[in-house]
Motif scaffolding. Sequence first.
Motif, PDB file in Angstrom:
ATOM      1  N   UNK A 236       0.815  -1.223   0.000  1.00 16.81           N
ATOM      2  CA  UNK A 236       0.000   0.000   0.000  1.00 16.81           C
ATOM      3  C   UNK A 236       0.847   1.271   0.000  1.00 16.81           C
ATOM      4  N   UNK A 237       1.817   1.475   0.934  1.00 14.35           N
ATOM      5  CA  UNK A 237       2.588   2.728   0.898  1.00 14.35           C
ATOM      6  C   UNK A 237       3.433   2.870  -0.369  1.00 14.35           C
ATOM      7  N   UNK A 238       3.927   1.752  -0.905  1.00  8.80           N
ATOM      8  CA  UNK A 238       4.734   1.842  -2.129  1.00  8.80           C
ATOM      9  C   UNK A 238       3.852   2.199  -3.315  1.00  8.80           C
ATOM     10  N   UNK A 239       2.594   1.687  -3.335  1.00 13.68           N
ATOM     11  CA  UNK A 239       1.686   2.054  -4.422  1.00 13.68           C
ATOM     12  C   UNK A 239       1.348   3.547  -4.356  1.00 13.68           C
ATOM     13  N   UNK A 240       1.245   4.097  -3.130  1.00 11.81           N
ATOM     14  CA  UNK A 240       1.028   5.542  -3.016  1.00 11.81           C
ATOM     15  C   UNK A 240       2.241   6.309  -3.527  1.00 11.81           C
ATOM     16  N   UNK A 241       3.408   5.804  -3.176  1.00 15.66           N
ATOM     17  CA  UNK A 241       4.648   6.438  -3.652  1.00 15.66           C
ATOM     18  C   UNK A 241       4.703   6.460  -5.179  1.00 15.66           C
ATOM     19  N   UNK A 242       4.192   5.387  -5.808  1.00 15.99           N
ATOM     20  CA  UNK A 242       4.193   5.288  -7.271  1.00 15.99           C
ATOM     21  C   UNK A 242       2.937   5.863  -7.907  1.00 15.99           C
TER      22      UNK A 242
END
Length: 679
Positions: A236-242
């Motif tokens: 989830x946090x990495x998808x927000x980052x991307x």
Amino acid sequence: MNYIQRIGISLILVTSVVTGYAQSDEVDSLNRKLATQPQDTLRVQMLYRLANLYKYEKPDTAYRLGQQGYQLALRLGDRRGEAKALNIMGGALSDLGDYPKGIRLLQQSLSITRSINDLEGTFKGLNNLAIPYVEQKDYQRALQYFREAMELFEQSSRQNNRFDGLTPSILYGNIGETYLYLNELDSAEHYLQQALPLARQPVGRANLDNLLHVMGQIQAKRGRNAIALDYFRQAIPISRENSNAFVEADARLNMARLFQQQGAVDSSLMYARSSLDLGQRSKYLRGVLRASELLVELTRGRNDAQALRYFQVAVAAKDNLFNQEKVKQMLTLDFEEQQRQQDIEAAKAEYQNRIRIYGLLTLVIGALLAALLLWRVNRRQQRTNALLSRQKKDIEQERSKAEQALAQLQAAQQQLIQKEKMASLGELTAGIAHEIQNPLNFVNNFSEVSSELITELAEGPIRQLPDAEKTYADELVNDLTQSLQKIHQHGQRASAIVKGMLAHSRQRSGEKRPTDLNALVHEYLNLAYRGQQVNDKQFQAELVTRYDPGIGPVELIPQDIGRVLLNIYNNAFYAIRQQQHTDGDTTYQPQLIVRTQAVDGHVEIRVKDNGTGIPDALQPKIFQPFFTTKPTGEGTGLGLSLSYEIVTKAHQGQLHVESKEGEGTEIIIALPAHPPIVS
């Protein structure tokens, strides 16, 4: 949207992925430049770049920008620009659910890249073309495109003498998720494990959220809910980052489903609603449909008014995705392809008939002339001799046909008897394995739980005992901990054996088809070698390949022969590593030689290593089930047994070993070069 759709888009723009805020700045900058940019090839590239930035949140806008770039590239004669624009347009239409039109545009793009010999554009196009077929559940065709894309990528890397770590992580991820949809979880996890180390590097971080999400799905299917939740939370946090709202929406939805299974309805509702909100904001129709359907289940009977609203949302999303006109278009696309193939076959048949007629006419004319000349010499004698000769030839042909039919009938009878025996044995083995699996799962699970309880006991109540009793209690705890570790270790060993038994008894559903044997052998060699290097960073070996270019397509089941090759390669690398540890001599040079050659109506695959070798006394046993030369816990003894069944029973081939202890081993696979003739 799933991982494969996201990765398809990533291959359109491999160099970088920009976050949401940076995208906004770049969009503004590109729009300002476009206002003054003349109608040239640079403008085509700017339109292509801008379309990529709109790809996730506004696929309809991306399609219009791609259309502008295509029309301009067409006027300028910019073939590479045409291909890129068509790729963007096809991907956007697929994201919007219009698969028939999307496939047509992607095929046009691929045709252009092939015509201009653009390897990079071609393997990217093949990857993106596979995506709508995945969405339509045509997984075998999608795998074919993904594998072809991987082959072209490797060819491009060799030509350019550089290795792009992002692209193989993308392709490995695509192949792994496709195997997930086929419910082949071992293969899916294998390819994902190849992709994750590459994605954890800075250049591959743009794909890390997708890989973590897919790993979570694999673990959820295995029933490992805690591990699956951890993977989803990492994604989830990495998808927000991307700025990848699609992956975040899917991860939240999968978490909601896991909480629903555990009876945590409030947590499930929270994650399902957040997934629906993300899907609606990002126009992710499939995500909206899945989230709203789950919310209908969760609210039905608890709040029927909310359930009705969610049901209306689901109906609207489903109508947009699956209207009748799109279904008709997809059927029309398949029909046109079938019609084209039928026309080709009809043209071939007509040409062959014409050649046959011409040949027959030539033979008839020659026979008439010969008969006329012979009639003049001795009409009666020639007629008699000709009649006798024809009768004798017919009798010989009929006898030959009868003998051949009898031989085929006997062979078919033996194969049928063998298949019935193996089917019965397979059912028995599968039944025993399933029965063993249930108590074995209890042993493994309770050994883990007991270890945790003993750890809590050691860290809690025992600390409060007097020193004299504490020492004795610590010794008991240590003994119990070691015993539980042994139980768990051997339980895992037994579980691996049971899984091997199930694989050994499983009916293979693949069909034989003409296959490039050299390419298959080389593909699985690279796969096995990279797998060894992932597990052991220090491992190195010289790979010597000698492929016979005269071998034509061979009728076989590629997946099954691939499993055989992977088993043999892994055993060879294991023997090499053991020899390295035994010698301890820096002069030892690990080497693996792989050869293919055509021999007397067969094709041979020879895999030779200079590892530890096999003692003479053990060689007759290596193809027996559950026999292994590896130490306890390192092998199940079913790999070579399963390989022997695949080669000898499914392919009517031969598998044997030549080995000398301390010098190495050579495995020889012999397969029929042509399929057997069946009348």
